[in-house]
Design a protein around this motif. Sequence first.
Motif, mmCIF file in Angstrom:
data_model
loop_
_atom_site.group_PDB
_atom_site.id
_atom_site.type_symbol
_atom_site.label_atom_id
_atom_site.label_comp_id
_atom_site.label_asym_id
_atom_site.label_seq_id
_atom_site.Cartn_x
_atom_site.Cartn_y
_atom_site.Cartn_z
ATOM 1 N N ASP A 15 2.264 1.770 -3.471
ATOM 2 C CA ASP A 15 1.207 2.251 -4.378
ATOM 3 C C ASP A 15 0.941 3.737 -4.157
ATOM 4 O O ASP A 15 0.771 4.501 -5.116
ATOM 5 C CB ASP A 15 -0.087 1.453 -4.156
ATOM 6 N N TYR A 16 0.893 4.140 -2.895
ATOM 7 C CA TYR A 16 0.638 5.551 -2.594
ATOM 8 C C TYR A 16 1.811 6.417 -3.077
ATOM 9 O O TYR A 16 1.605 7.503 -3.634
ATOM 10 C CB TYR A 16 0.437 5.728 -1.092
ATOM 11 N N THR A 65 4.359 11.872 -0.163
ATOM 12 C CA THR A 65 4.882 10.748 0.613
ATOM 13 C C THR A 65 6.215 11.110 1.264
ATOM 14 O O THR A 65 6.447 10.826 2.444
ATOM 15 C CB THR A 65 5.069 9.507 -0.275
ATOM 16 N N GLN A 68 0.826 -1.211 0.000
ATOM 17 C CA GLN A 68 0.000 0.000 0.000
ATOM 18 C C GLN A 68 0.858 1.259 0.000
ATOM 19 O O GLN A 68 0.537 2.247 -0.684
ATOM 20 C CB GLN A 68 -0.928 0.016 1.221
ATOM 21 N N HIS A 96 1.722 9.682 -5.371
ATOM 22 C CA HIS A 96 1.870 10.896 -4.554
ATOM 23 C C HIS A 96 3.314 10.990 -4.043
ATOM 24 O O HIS A 96 3.571 10.922 -2.840
ATOM 25 C CB HIS A 96 0.902 10.884 -3.365
#
Length: 223
Positions: A42-43, A51, A39, A47
């Motif tokens: 993926d984020y 991040t 996750q 972003h």
Amino acid sequence: MNLKKIALVVAAAAAIGLFFYFDLQRYLTVAELKAHRAQLLDYYATHRLQTVLVFVAIYVVQTALSLPGAAILSLSAGAIFGAALGTLYAVLAATVGATLAFLASRYLFRDAIVGRFGAKLEGINRELAARGGNYLLFLRLVPLFPFFLINLAAGLTPLPLRTFVLTTFVGIIPGGFVFCNAGASLASVQNVREVASGRVLLSFALLGLFALVPAIYAKIKSR
């Protein structure tokens, strides 16, 4: 103590209290990092800047408040950003956080720190006052004392801020890279302790001895 200092002290105490009240430490484990790595990646893919900023902010707060979890955050940096960028972000964040802790020790919590850690800090303070940057570099390379304790101790000495920042940044690069590199290969990591193996610690000790060479030479020469 003026109102600004009181507000900072209250804010720091509240943040530390909330951390332990909500038991946020339970999320700072290798198992949790492995469970959520997909996750996080993926984020990060969608972003990137956000991040990085959030990660750096979390690491700065953790270090500034001397909270547990630095090793897991360094592993996380490698797991999310890769070994090279992870090391850069982790080292920058840790240096900023350590500097804030240093300044807080010097200007806000001096009496409280002396009362709580006075006996433990006596030897560190004496050596930092006498040998300055060389001894601090040795302490950063060789984990004889907890990272947060060195930040607090340095703030109680006449060590210049610029020396503290530069020496901290340089001194934590090797350790930061070891953890971030391990984080980049997270599947092979079972716990934090296995990252800092005996061979790694021995390498740090040898680097630390080189940092002490000028101080040892000066001491021999003075005799």
